[in-house]
Write a protein that holds these residues in place. Structure first.
Motif, PDB file in Angstrom:
ATOM      1  N   ASP A  13       0.804  -1.222   0.000  1.00 22.26           N
ATOM      2  CA  ASP A  13       0.000   0.000   0.000  1.00 22.26           C
ATOM      3  C   ASP A  13       0.838   1.275   0.000  1.00 22.26           C
ATOM      4  O   ASP A  13       0.303   2.364  -0.160  1.00 22.26           O
ATOM      5  CB  ASP A  13      -0.935   0.007   1.214  1.00 22.26           C
ATOM      6  N   LEU A  14       2.129   1.132   0.183  1.00 23.47           N
ATOM      7  CA  LEU A  14       3.018   2.284   0.276  1.00 23.47           C
ATOM      8  C   LEU A  14       3.262   2.891  -1.100  1.00 23.47           C
ATOM      9  O   LEU A  14       3.542   2.183  -2.064  1.00 23.47           O
ATOM     10  CB  LEU A  14       4.345   1.828   0.890  1.00 23.47           C
ATOM     11  N   ALA A  15       3.151   4.217  -1.202  1.00 26.48           N
ATOM     12  CA  ALA A  15       3.449   4.912  -2.459  1.00 26.48           C
ATOM     13  C   ALA A  15       4.962   4.994  -2.619  1.00 26.48           C
ATOM     14  O   ALA A  15       5.665   5.417  -1.707  1.00 26.48           O
ATOM     15  CB  ALA A  15       2.840   6.309  -2.443  1.00 26.48           C
ATOM     16  N   VAL A  16       5.456   4.566  -3.775  1.00 28.13           N
ATOM     17  CA  VAL A  16       6.899   4.561  -4.008  1.00 28.13           C
ATOM     18  C   VAL A  16       7.270   5.506  -5.142  1.00 28.13           C
ATOM     19  O   VAL A  16       6.458   5.815  -6.006  1.00 28.13           O
ATOM     20  CB  VAL A  16       7.411   3.132  -4.322  1.00 28.13           C
ATOM     21  N   THR A  17       8.530   5.958  -5.116  1.00 25.64           N
ATOM     22  CA  THR A  17       9.068   6.843  -6.137  1.00 25.64           C
ATOM     23  C   THR A  17       9.450   6.067  -7.386  1.00 25.64           C
ATOM     24  O   THR A  17       9.207   6.495  -8.500  1.00 25.64           O
ATOM     25  CB  THR A  17      10.320   7.572  -5.599  1.00 25.64           C
ATOM     26  N   LEU A  18      10.085   4.907  -7.177  1.00 23.34           N
ATOM     27  CA  LEU A  18      10.592   4.076  -8.269  1.00 23.34           C
ATOM     28  C   LEU A  18      10.383   2.605  -7.959  1.00 23.34           C
ATOM     29  O   LEU A  18      10.194   2.224  -6.806  1.00 23.34           O
ATOM     30  CB  LEU A  18      12.106   4.285  -8.447  1.00 23.34           C
ATOM     31  N   THR A  19      10.483   1.805  -9.005  1.00 21.73           N
ATOM     32  CA  THR A  19      10.508   0.358  -8.856  1.00 21.73           C
ATOM     33  C   THR A  19      11.847  -0.121  -9.386  1.00 21.73           C
ATOM     34  O   THR A  19      12.297   0.307 -10.452  1.00 21.73           O
ATOM     35  CB  THR A  19       9.354  -0.290  -9.652  1.00 21.73           C
ATOM     36  N   LEU A  20      12.490  -0.996  -8.635  1.00 23.21           N
ATOM     37  CA  LEU A  20      13.790  -1.519  -9.014  1.00 23.21           C
ATOM     38  C   LEU A  20      13.651  -3.024  -9.262  1.00 23.21           C
ATOM     39  O   LEU A  20      13.485  -3.799  -8.325  1.00 23.21           O
ATOM     40  CB  LEU A  20      14.812  -1.247  -7.899  1.00 23.21           C
ATOM     41  N   ALA A  21      13.662  -3.417 -10.548  1.00 24.31           N
ATOM     42  CA  ALA A  21      13.521  -4.826 -10.931  1.00 24.31           C
ATOM     43  C   ALA A  21      14.900  -5.478 -10.916  1.00 24.31           C
ATOM     44  O   ALA A  21      15.806  -5.038 -11.628  1.00 24.31           O
ATOM     45  CB  ALA A  21      12.885  -4.937 -12.307  1.00 24.31           C
ATOM     46  N   GLU A  64      13.630  10.735   1.602  1.00 20.29           N
ATOM     47  CA  GLU A  64      12.627  11.340   0.729  1.00 20.29           C
ATOM     48  C   GLU A  64      12.087  10.378  -0.323  1.00 20.29           C
ATOM     49  O   GLU A  64      10.998  10.586  -0.848  1.00 20.29           O
ATOM     50  CB  GLU A  64      13.221  12.565   0.026  1.00 20.29           C
ATOM     51  N   ASN A  65      12.851   9.350  -0.666  1.00 29.77           N
ATOM     52  CA  ASN A  65      12.467   8.462  -1.753  1.00 29.77           C
ATOM     53  C   ASN A  65      12.311   7.024  -1.270  1.00 29.77           C
ATOM     54  O   ASN A  65      13.158   6.517  -0.534  1.00 29.77           O
ATOM     55  CB  ASN A  65      13.522   8.486  -2.864  1.00 29.77           C
ATOM     56  N   LEU A  66      11.219   6.404  -1.716  1.00 27.06           N
ATOM     57  CA  LEU A  66      10.981   4.993  -1.434  1.00 27.06           C
ATOM     58  C   LEU A  66      10.999   4.225  -2.751  1.00 27.06           C
ATOM     59  O   LEU A  66      10.358   4.634  -3.722  1.00 27.06           O
ATOM     60  CB  LEU A  66       9.631   4.803  -0.742  1.00 27.06           C
ATOM     61  N   ILE A  67      11.723   3.125  -2.765  1.00 25.79           N
ATOM     62  CA  ILE A  67      11.858   2.313  -3.973  1.00 25.79           C
ATOM     63  C   ILE A  67      11.416   0.893  -3.642  1.00 25.79           C
ATOM     64  O   ILE A  67      11.865   0.310  -2.656  1.00 25.79           O
ATOM     65  CB  ILE A  67      13.328   2.323  -4.472  1.00 25.79           C
ATOM     66  N   ARG A  68      10.534   0.338  -4.484  1.00 22.50           N
ATOM     67  CA  ARG A  68      10.070  -1.039  -4.288  1.00 22.50           C
ATOM     68  C   ARG A  68      10.927  -1.990  -5.108  1.00 22.50           C
ATOM     69  O   ARG A  68      11.163  -1.772  -6.296  1.00 22.50           O
ATOM     70  CB  ARG A  68       8.604  -1.182  -4.699  1.00 22.50           C
ATOM     71  N   VAL A  69      11.392  -3.042  -4.473  1.00 24.96           N
ATOM     72  CA  VAL A  69      12.150  -4.094  -5.155  1.00 24.96           C
ATOM     73  C   VAL A  69      11.150  -5.070  -5.770  1.00 24.96           C
ATOM     74  O   VAL A  69      10.189  -5.483  -5.125  1.00 24.96           O
ATOM     75  CB  VAL A  69      13.066  -4.846  -4.168  1.00 24.96           C
ATOM     76  N   VAL A  70      11.382  -5.412  -7.034  1.00 30.25           N
ATOM     77  CA  VAL A  70      10.524  -6.361  -7.748  1.00 30.25           C
ATOM     78  C   VAL A  70      11.409  -7.474  -8.295  1.00 30.25           C
ATOM     79  O   VAL A  70      12.481  -7.203  -8.841  1.00 30.25           O
ATOM     80  CB  VAL A  70       9.777  -5.659  -8.906  1.00 30.25           C
ATOM     81  N   ALA A  71      10.964  -8.709  -8.113  1.00 28.42           N
ATOM     82  CA  ALA A  71      11.701  -9.844  -8.675  1.00 28.42           C
ATOM     83  C   ALA A  71      11.555  -9.801 -10.190  1.00 28.42           C
ATOM     84  O   ALA A  71      10.461  -9.936 -10.723  1.00 28.42           O
ATOM     85  CB  ALA A  71      11.163 -11.153  -8.111  1.00 28.42           C
ATOM     86  N   LYS A  72      12.659  -9.599 -10.871  1.00 28.87           N
ATOM     87  CA  LYS A  72      12.681  -9.469 -12.327  1.00 28.87           C
ATOM     88  C   LYS A  72      12.547 -10.844 -12.989  1.00 28.87           C
ATOM     89  O   LYS A  72      13.242 -11.784 -12.604  1.00 28.87           O
ATOM     90  CB  LYS A  72      14.012  -8.834 -12.738  1.00 28.87           C
ATOM     91  N   PRO A  73      11.675 -10.975 -13.966  1.00 30.61           N
ATOM     92  CA  PRO A  73      11.595 -12.253 -14.687  1.00 30.61           C
ATOM     93  C   PRO A  73      12.945 -12.588 -15.329  1.00 30.61           C
ATOM     94  O   PRO A  73      13.622 -11.714 -15.868  1.00 30.61           O
ATOM     95  CB  PRO A  73      10.524 -12.004 -15.749  1.00 30.61           C
ATOM     96  N   GLU A  74      13.317 -13.857 -15.233  1.00 29.82           N
ATOM     97  CA  GLU A  74      14.574 -14.332 -15.799  1.00 29.82           C
ATOM     98  C   GLU A  74      14.406 -15.776 -16.252  1.00 29.82           C
ATOM     99  O   GLU A  74      13.468 -16.452 -15.825  1.00 29.82           O
ATOM    100  CB  GLU A  74      15.713 -14.196 -14.787  1.00 29.82           C
ATOM    101  N   PRO A  75      15.288 -16.268 -17.103  1.00 25.00           N
ATOM    102  CA  PRO A  75      15.163 -17.655 -17.553  1.00 25.00           C
ATOM    103  C   PRO A  75      15.318 -18.625 -16.378  1.00 25.00           C
ATOM    104  O   PRO A  75      16.250 -18.495 -15.576  1.00 25.00           O
ATOM    105  CB  PRO A  75      16.319 -17.822 -18.539  1.00 25.00           C
ATOM    106  N   VAL A  76      14.394 -19.567 -16.260  1.00 24.91           N
ATOM    107  CA  VAL A  76      14.410 -20.571 -15.199  1.00 24.91           C
ATOM    108  C   VAL A  76      13.944 -21.914 -15.756  1.00 24.91           C
ATOM    109  O   VAL A  76      13.339 -21.976 -16.830  1.00 24.91           O
ATOM    110  CB  VAL A  76      13.504 -20.179 -14.011  1.00 24.91           C
TER     111      VAL A  76
END
Length: 147
Positions: A13-21, A64-76
């Motif tokens: 629910d947290l508003a973030v500045t960026l997403t980091l995949a 001042e900035n919140l960044i959400r970590v996202v699991a980046k799709p990769e070959p598996v």
């Protein structure tokens, strides 16, 4: 450049500045420079041994900035067995090789490796090559923050 120094628990629910995949391997880096999609540069400066998980929140040193970590799709490789015992045997053999493995009650997932794929196929497991987020177990001695 944003310098990310604080790790916060996941909060959808947290508003973030960026997403980091990040890939699974990239999520094990506690000090590293990354470029996000829009070209901005972010630098991780977290305690050594920090392992990031999908959904974690990073905060910069200015708070001042919140960044959400996202699991980046990769070959598996996704491994499915006809019986729970066969899946457990596969997990045992992969563990003996110290291979990062995502473990669920229905499948195992690992990074592509032709030797391991052949081994698993010879055991009678069904293997599917996919591109998906990979979230391996941290291991008995893995370092990670508590959620």
């Amino acid at each position: 450049m944003l310098t990310l120094t604080q790790l916060k628990p996941a909060n959808p629910d947290l508003a973030v500045t960026l997403t980091l995949a990040l890939t699974a391997e990239e999520r094990t880096r506690s000090r590293h420079r990354f470029e996000v999609e829009d070209g901005k540069v972010v630098f991780l400066r977290l305690p050594r041994g920090t392992v990031l998980r999908d959904g974690d929140i990073l905060q910069d040193e200015t708070n001042e900035n919140l960044i959400r970590v996202v699991a980046k799709p990769e070959p598996v490789l996704t491994v499915i067995a006809s019986t729970p015992l066969l899946l457990m045997r596969a997990a045992y053999h992969l563990g003996n090789r110290h291979v990062p493995v995502e473990i669920t009650s229905n499948y195992l997932r690992l990074l592509p490796d032709p030797v391991l794929r052949t081994m698993l196929e010879h055991m009678g497991l069904e293997i599917t090559a996919e591109v998906l987020p990979f979230q391996p177990e941290l291991g008995a001695y893995g370092h990670h923050h508590a959620h």
